[in-house]
Design a protein around this motif. Structure first.
Motif, PDB file in Angstrom:
ATOM      1  N   CYS A  81       0.843  -1.193   0.000  1.00  7.85           N
ATOM      2  CA  CYS A  81       0.000   0.000   0.000  1.00  7.85           C
ATOM      3  C   CYS A  81       0.882   1.248   0.000  1.00  7.85           C
ATOM      4  O   CYS A  81       1.904   1.297   0.685  1.00  7.85           O
ATOM      5  CB  CYS A  81      -0.893  -0.024   1.235  1.00  7.85           C
ATOM      6  N   GLY A  82       0.473   2.266  -0.758  1.00  7.40           N
ATOM      7  CA  GLY A  82       1.247   3.498  -0.830  1.00  7.40           C
ATOM      8  C   GLY A  82       1.186   4.312   0.446  1.00  7.40           C
ATOM      9  O   GLY A  82       2.115   5.041   0.769  1.00  7.40           O
ATOM     10  N   ASP A  83       0.074   4.205   1.187  1.00 16.84           N
ATOM     11  CA  ASP A  83      -0.076   4.982   2.423  1.00 16.84           C
ATOM     12  C   ASP A  83       0.522   4.269   3.626  1.00 16.84           C
ATOM     13  O   ASP A  83       1.399   4.780   4.302  1.00 16.84           O
ATOM     14  CB  ASP A  83      -1.558   5.245   2.705  1.00 16.84           C
ATOM     15  N   SER A  84       0.007   3.053   3.897  1.00 16.79           N
ATOM     16  CA  SER A  84       0.370   2.378   5.141  1.00 16.79           C
ATOM     17  C   SER A  84       1.541   1.412   4.989  1.00 16.79           C
ATOM     18  O   SER A  84       2.140   1.019   5.975  1.00 16.79           O
ATOM     19  CB  SER A  84      -0.842   1.610   5.673  1.00 16.79           C
ATOM     20  N   LYS A 120      -8.101  -0.742   4.258  1.00 19.69           N
ATOM     21  CA  LYS A 120      -8.152   0.089   5.461  1.00 19.69           C
ATOM     22  C   LYS A 120      -7.766   1.532   5.132  1.00 19.69           C
ATOM     23  O   LYS A 120      -8.378   2.479   5.659  1.00 19.69           O
ATOM     24  CB  LYS A 120      -7.210  -0.468   6.530  1.00 19.69           C
ATOM     25  N   SER A 121      -6.795   1.724   4.256  1.00 25.49           N
ATOM     26  CA  SER A 121      -6.396   3.079   3.888  1.00 25.49           C
ATOM     27  C   SER A 121      -7.526   3.798   3.155  1.00 25.49           C
ATOM     28  O   SER A 121      -7.778   4.977   3.395  1.00 25.49           O
ATOM     29  CB  SER A 121      -5.154   3.046   3.000  1.00 25.49           C
ATOM     30  N   VAL A 122      -8.219   3.066   2.255  1.00 24.85           N
ATOM     31  CA  VAL A 122      -9.335   3.674   1.536  1.00 24.85           C
ATOM     32  C   VAL A 122     -10.447   4.034   2.518  1.00 24.85           C
ATOM     33  O   VAL A 122     -11.031   5.119   2.450  1.00 24.85           O
ATOM     34  CB  VAL A 122      -9.854   2.715   0.440  1.00 24.85           C
ATOM     35  N   ARG A 123     -10.738   3.136   3.467  1.00 27.68           N
ATOM     36  CA  ARG A 123     -11.768   3.402   4.469  1.00 27.68           C
ATOM     37  C   ARG A 123     -11.396   4.627   5.285  1.00 27.68           C
ATOM     38  O   ARG A 123     -12.248   5.505   5.548  1.00 27.68           O
ATOM     39  CB  ARG A 123     -11.920   2.183   5.364  1.00 27.68           C
TER      40      ARG A 123
END
Length: 160
Positions: A81-84, A120-123
């Motif tokens: 994931c790019g965020d987490s 989870k990042s999208v949520r």
């Protein structure tokens, strides 16, 4: 091979009194072949003759008792994931060249930001956007109440 007066060179080597080079000159052929075996070597069959990360070999023995080599492929890393930085589920781990040959349906997940972000990042992004919009609405309502509270005071001030 040894006479009774001469001590065994292997025992002398174990005691540390003699070097291996000297032992080679003293010992006979049959003992030497069991004590020190030559290692079979392989040459690189490709253009690059160096032991680099992309040029690793796997040595195996053929049924004809010959050593040959196979070039190992690099191990792929799982997409993250790019965020987490979490591992993305449902997407195969492939090398970049192989990733282009994988069908498009296998490269992503059927969801917004499918192959880029974890669920989870999208949520979290959706919840954050919703809360920001709610905060804007609350600010607007408070501003309307404040302006409504100020208007009657200003009317009373004009009458005096």
């Amino acid at each position: 091979c040894y006479h009774q007066e001469e001590p065994c060179p292997v025992a002398i080597l174990a005691q540390g009194l003699i070097s291996i080079a000297h032992l080679l000159t003293l010992s006979c052929g049959s003992l030497l072949s069991t004590f020190l075996k030559m290692v079979e070597r392989l040459t690189y069959r490709r253009h690059c003759p160096y032991n680099t990360k992309s040029n690793k070999l796997k040595v195996f023995r053929t049924p004809g008792n010959r050593l040959t080599s196979l070039v190992k492929k690099k191990l792929p890393k799982k997409p993250r994931c790019g965020d987490s930085g979490r591992v993305l589920n449902g997407i195969p781990a492939t090398r970049p060249a192989e990733a282009g040959r994988v069908p498009k349906s296998h490269r992503s997940v059927s969801r917004a930001y499918g192959g880029c972000l974890s669920g989870k990042s999208v949520r979290d992004r959706i919840v954050r956007a919703f809360l920001i919009e709610e905060q804007k609405c609350v600010k607007q309502v408070l501003a309307e109440k404040m302006s409504a509270a100020k208007e009657p005071k200003s009317k009373k001030g004009k009458k005096h």
